[in-house]
Motif scaffolding. Structure first.
Motif, PDB file in Angstrom:
ATOM      1  N   ASN A   1      32.779 -15.366   8.657  1.00 35.35           N
ATOM      2  CA  ASN A   1      32.244 -13.994   8.771  1.00 35.35           C
ATOM      3  C   ASN A   1      31.989 -13.117   7.467  1.00 35.35           C
ATOM      4  OD1 ASN A   1      32.320 -13.970  11.630  1.00 35.35           O
ATOM      5  ND2 ASN A   1      34.000 -12.656  12.026  1.00 35.35           N
ATOM      6  N   ALA A   2      32.895 -13.621   6.451  1.00 32.86           N
ATOM      7  CA  ALA A   2      32.375 -13.172   5.417  1.00 32.86           C
ATOM      8  C   ALA A   2      31.158 -13.753   4.764  1.00 32.86           C
ATOM      9  CB  ALA A   2      33.667 -13.536   4.192  1.00 32.86           C
ATOM     10  N   GLY A   3      30.957 -15.228   4.876  1.00 35.04           N
ATOM     11  CA  GLY A   3      29.750 -15.709   4.597  1.00 35.04           C
ATOM     12  C   GLY A   3      28.799 -15.250   5.402  1.00 35.04           C
ATOM     13  N   ARG A   4      28.737 -14.976   6.712  1.00 38.11           N
ATOM     14  CA  ARG A   4      27.828 -14.568   7.491  1.00 38.11           C
ATOM     15  C   ARG A   4      27.174 -13.165   6.831  1.00 38.11           C
ATOM     16  NH1 ARG A   4      31.191 -16.248  12.434  1.00 38.11           N
ATOM     17  NH2 ARG A   4      30.233 -18.295  12.636  1.00 38.11           N
ATOM     18  N   MET A   5      28.124 -12.142   6.595  1.00 35.11           N
ATOM     19  CA  MET A   5      27.811 -10.585   6.225  1.00 35.11           C
ATOM     20  C   MET A   5      27.167 -10.758   4.742  1.00 35.11           C
ATOM     21  SD  MET A   5      30.900  -8.337   7.577  1.00 35.11           S
ATOM     22  CE  MET A   5      29.932  -7.017   7.275  1.00 35.11           C
ATOM     23  N   ARG A   6      27.680 -11.640   3.760  1.00 33.60           N
ATOM     24  CA  ARG A   6      27.259 -12.083   2.581  1.00 33.60           C
ATOM     25  C   ARG A   6      25.502 -12.406   2.772  1.00 33.60           C
ATOM     26  NH1 ARG A   6      30.027 -15.714   0.241  1.00 33.60           N
ATOM     27  NH2 ARG A   6      31.620 -14.492   0.309  1.00 33.60           N
ATOM     28  N   MET A   7      25.198 -13.290   3.899  1.00 31.45           N
ATOM     29  CA  MET A   7      23.920 -13.815   3.844  1.00 31.45           C
ATOM     30  C   MET A   7      23.093 -12.772   4.606  1.00 31.45           C
ATOM     31  SD  MET A   7      24.017 -17.823   5.091  1.00 31.45           S
ATOM     32  CE  MET A   7      25.193 -17.597   6.289  1.00 31.45           C
ATOM     33  N   ILE A   8      23.629 -11.660   5.533  1.00 34.39           N
ATOM     34  CA  ILE A   8      22.765 -10.718   6.009  1.00 34.39           C
ATOM     35  C   ILE A   8      22.553  -9.765   4.833  1.00 34.39           C
ATOM     36  CG2 ILE A   8      22.985  -8.603   7.504  1.00 34.39           C
ATOM     37  CD1 ILE A   8      24.761 -10.327   9.380  1.00 34.39           C
ATOM     38  N   GLY A   9      23.457  -9.427   4.180  1.00 34.92           N
ATOM     39  CA  GLY A   9      23.099  -8.477   2.963  1.00 34.92           C
ATOM     40  C   GLY A   9      21.932  -9.164   1.969  1.00 34.92           C
ATOM     41  N   ALA A  10      22.259 -10.504   1.818  1.00 30.87           N
ATOM     42  CA  ALA A  10      21.162 -11.103   0.644  1.00 30.87           C
ATOM     43  C   ALA A  10      19.824 -11.094   1.290  1.00 30.87           C
ATOM     44  CB  ALA A  10      21.746 -12.507   0.465  1.00 30.87           C
ATOM     45  N   ALA A  11      19.788 -11.455   2.641  1.00 32.81           N
ATOM     46  CA  ALA A  11      18.707 -11.643   3.573  1.00 32.81           C
ATOM     47  C   ALA A  11      17.621 -10.248   3.330  1.00 32.81           C
ATOM     48  CB  ALA A  11      18.604 -11.960   4.664  1.00 32.81           C
ATOM     49  N   ILE A  12      18.675  -9.149   3.565  1.00 30.94           N
ATOM     50  CA  ILE A  12      17.980  -7.864   3.660  1.00 30.94           C
ATOM     51  C   ILE A  12      17.417  -7.503   2.120  1.00 30.94           C
ATOM     52  CG2 ILE A  12      18.403  -5.570   3.946  1.00 30.94           C
ATOM     53  CD1 ILE A  12      20.346  -5.870   5.970  1.00 30.94           C
ATOM     54  N   CYS A  13      18.146  -7.809   0.998  1.00 30.16           N
ATOM     55  CA  CYS A  13      17.900  -7.446  -0.218  1.00 30.16           C
ATOM     56  C   CYS A  13      16.591  -8.365  -0.770  1.00 30.16           C
ATOM     57  CB  CYS A  13      19.119  -7.545  -1.318  1.00 30.16           C
ATOM     58  SG  CYS A  13      20.064  -6.382  -0.911  1.00 30.16           S
ATOM     59  N   VAL A  14      16.644  -9.500  -0.357  1.00 28.55           N
ATOM     60  CA  VAL A  14      15.437 -10.239  -1.082  1.00 28.55           C
ATOM     61  C   VAL A  14      14.256 -10.196  -0.198  1.00 28.55           C
ATOM     62  CG1 VAL A  14      14.828 -12.921  -1.193  1.00 28.55           C
ATOM     63  CG2 VAL A  14      17.227 -11.995  -1.882  1.00 28.55           C
ATOM     64  N   THR A  15      14.413 -10.046   1.135  1.00 30.52           N
ATOM     65  CA  THR A  15      13.242 -10.075   1.750  1.00 30.52           C
ATOM     66  C   THR A  15      12.215  -8.819   1.580  1.00 30.52           C
ATOM     67  OG1 THR A  15      14.382  -9.444   3.611  1.00 30.52           O
ATOM     68  CG2 THR A  15      13.797 -11.668   3.500  1.00 30.52           C
ATOM     69  N   GLN A  16      13.056  -7.678   1.308  1.00 33.22           N
ATOM     70  CA  GLN A  16      12.101  -6.564   1.296  1.00 33.22           C
ATOM     71  C   GLN A  16      11.112  -6.370  -0.005  1.00 33.22           C
ATOM     72  OE1 GLN A  16      12.154  -3.602   3.328  1.00 33.22           O
ATOM     73  NE2 GLN A  16      13.039  -5.090   4.449  1.00 33.22           N
ATOM     74  N   PRO A  17      11.664  -6.958  -1.023  1.00 39.62           N
ATOM     75  CA  PRO A  17      10.372  -6.959  -2.218  1.00 39.62           C
ATOM     76  C   PRO A  17       9.326  -8.216  -1.912  1.00 39.62           C
ATOM     77  CG  PRO A  17      12.646  -7.388  -3.122  1.00 39.62           C
ATOM     78  CD  PRO A  17      12.771  -7.321  -1.728  1.00 39.62           C
ATOM     79  N   ILE A  18       9.646  -9.176  -1.096  1.00 33.44           N
ATOM     80  CA  ILE A  18       8.616 -10.134  -0.494  1.00 33.44           C
ATOM     81  C   ILE A  18       7.825  -9.291   0.515  1.00 33.44           C
ATOM     82  CG2 ILE A  18       8.345 -12.344   0.516  1.00 33.44           C
ATOM     83  CD1 ILE A  18      11.074 -13.044  -0.584  1.00 33.44           C
ATOM     84  N   LEU A  19       8.154  -8.707   1.347  1.00 34.36           N
ATOM     85  CA  LEU A  19       7.639  -7.921   2.384  1.00 34.36           C
ATOM     86  C   LEU A  19       6.568  -6.856   1.664  1.00 34.36           C
ATOM     87  CD1 LEU A  19       7.430  -7.784   5.455  1.00 34.36           C
ATOM     88  CD2 LEU A  19       8.916  -6.087   5.499  1.00 34.36           C
ATOM     89  N   TRP A  20       7.054  -6.128   0.576  1.00 35.36           N
ATOM     90  CA  TRP A  20       6.434  -5.482  -0.018  1.00 35.36           C
ATOM     91  C   TRP A  20       5.099  -6.160  -0.765  1.00 35.36           C
ATOM     92  CZ3 TRP A  20       4.737  -4.799  -4.950  1.00 35.36           C
ATOM     93  CH2 TRP A  20       4.511  -3.343  -5.554  1.00 35.36           C
ATOM     94  N   LEU A  21       5.399  -7.262  -1.219  1.00 32.42           N
ATOM     95  CA  LEU A  21       4.296  -8.156  -1.935  1.00 32.42           C
ATOM     96  C   LEU A  21       3.221  -8.550  -0.830  1.00 32.42           C
ATOM     97  CD1 LEU A  21       3.786  -9.247  -4.871  1.00 32.42           C
ATOM     98  CD2 LEU A  21       4.617 -11.223  -3.994  1.00 32.42           C
ATOM     99  N   LEU A  22       3.649  -8.959   0.227  1.00 39.09           N
ATOM    100  CA  LEU A  22       2.832  -9.451   1.374  1.00 39.09           C
ATOM    101  C   LEU A  22       1.913  -8.130   1.786  1.00 39.09           C
ATOM    102  CD1 LEU A  22       4.850 -12.037   3.390  1.00 39.09           C
ATOM    103  CD2 LEU A  22       2.672 -12.542   2.094  1.00 39.09           C
ATOM    104  N   LEU A  23       2.662  -7.170   2.261  1.00 50.55           N
ATOM    105  CA  LEU A  23       1.841  -5.971   2.626  1.00 50.55           C
ATOM    106  C   LEU A  23       0.809  -5.676   1.345  1.00 50.55           C
ATOM    107  CD1 LEU A  23       4.389  -3.485   4.158  1.00 50.55           C
ATOM    108  CD2 LEU A  23       2.301  -4.621   5.110  1.00 50.55           C
TER     109      LEU A  23
END
Lengths: 74, 230
Positions: B149-171
């Protein structure tokens, strides 16, 4: 772990089984087994006191500090 | 109200997440198939193959007070003032006129870029949903403090943080290649609205989840120590 549990040695000296010791100390066999196999991370003073009373020994007879293991860990 | 365990709120939420998960798989699969088909058949007209993006329209800022006071009715300028510079390739209508531009295009590249944006969004969405299902499964079993669960939460947090700039770039790429200089409203250019106020709170949320994952990891250590205390 640099703390070595010599419970099995003391049990052999007193000729007492795991089940009997667990019953007389008042903890489960599973918990006593954790202590005996050195998997325990902590021991309550109350548990240590009960074991010493039943086995008629000192805490130092059950627990031992291994300096070489400690240096390996750090 | 019981929050953890069987027949609890956590159990109910797990069922809801499961239903959303399977519906999402079906909807996303259908959408991908449809867009891939539309991209591979550029000549065909598909009513449903559209691009819908949040847009920034400068002219609306000027008339915003009129818009708020009702003097400017969106429906009056929807088709009257919005112009496509390339009518053969872009057929448009504006939804919620102030924020969203929705249009159809015959260009496969346009649809492909749009599909990439959506795929990134769906991937993150499904990844978070998958991990939430797993976490809520453990809440139902009343065993939340585990390393997974600790790993899952860490991955959720990282996914949110990393993908937002990529989404910004794609837009930004979508705006540059597909939207900018293709439309105008009241003579002003229309472009994709990439607003920092949309992204920063989400990245902030991702960082909060990252910190909570660390709290979970400490919780796991404490549970293990407690279990191994005789």
């Amino acid at each position: 772990m640099s703390i070595i549990v010599n419970l099995d040695v003391m049990m052999a000296k007193r000729k007492i089984s795991l089940n009997e010791l667990a019953e007389r100390v008042g903890i489960t066999v599973a918990n006593l087994s954790i202590l005996k196999t050195g998997k325990a991370k902590a021991v309550r003073f109350s548990t240590l006191e009960s074991i010493c009373r039943v086995l008629d020994c000192q805490p130092g007879d059950i627990l031992e500090f291994d300096r070489t293991e400690s240096e390996k860990d750090h | 109200m019981k929050l953890l365990g069987k027949s609890s709120m956590a159990s109910f939420l797990k069922v809801v997440l499961d239903i959303v998960w399977y519906i999402s798989i079906a909807v996303i699969a259908l959408e991908i198939i449809f867009y891939v088909y539309a991209i591979s058949n550029p000549g065909a007209e598909f009513e449903e193959a559209y691009i819908q993006v949040p847009c920034k329209i400068k002219a609306l800022d000027i008339d915003f007070i009129d818009f708020l006071t009702g003097k400017l009715d969106p429906s009056t300028y929807r088709d009257k003032y919005l112009e496509s510079h390339d009518p053969s390739n872009y057929m448009f209508n504006v939804r919620n006129t102030t924020t969203e531009l929705r249009f159809r295009t015959h260009s496969s590249i346009n649809l492909f870029i749009y599909l990439l944006v959506r795929l990134l969004w769906y991937t993150v969405y499904m990844f978070i949903l998958f991990n939430l299902r797993k976490i809520f499964g453990t809440l139902r079993r009343k065993t939340p403090f585990i390393h997974e669960n600790a790993g899952r939460m860490r991955m959720i947090g990282a996914a949110i943080c990393v993908t937002q700039p990529i989404l910004w770039l794609l837009l930004w790429v979508l705006d540059l290649l597909v939207i900018r200089d293709k439309f105008s409203l009241f003579g002003e250019p229309v472009s994709v609205a990439i607003r920092s106020e949309n992204f920063i709170p989400i990245i902030f949320l991702g960082l909060v989840v990252l910190v909570i994952s660390e709290v979970f990891r400490i919780g796991v250590q404490m549970r293990e120590e407690q279990e191994l205390t005789v």
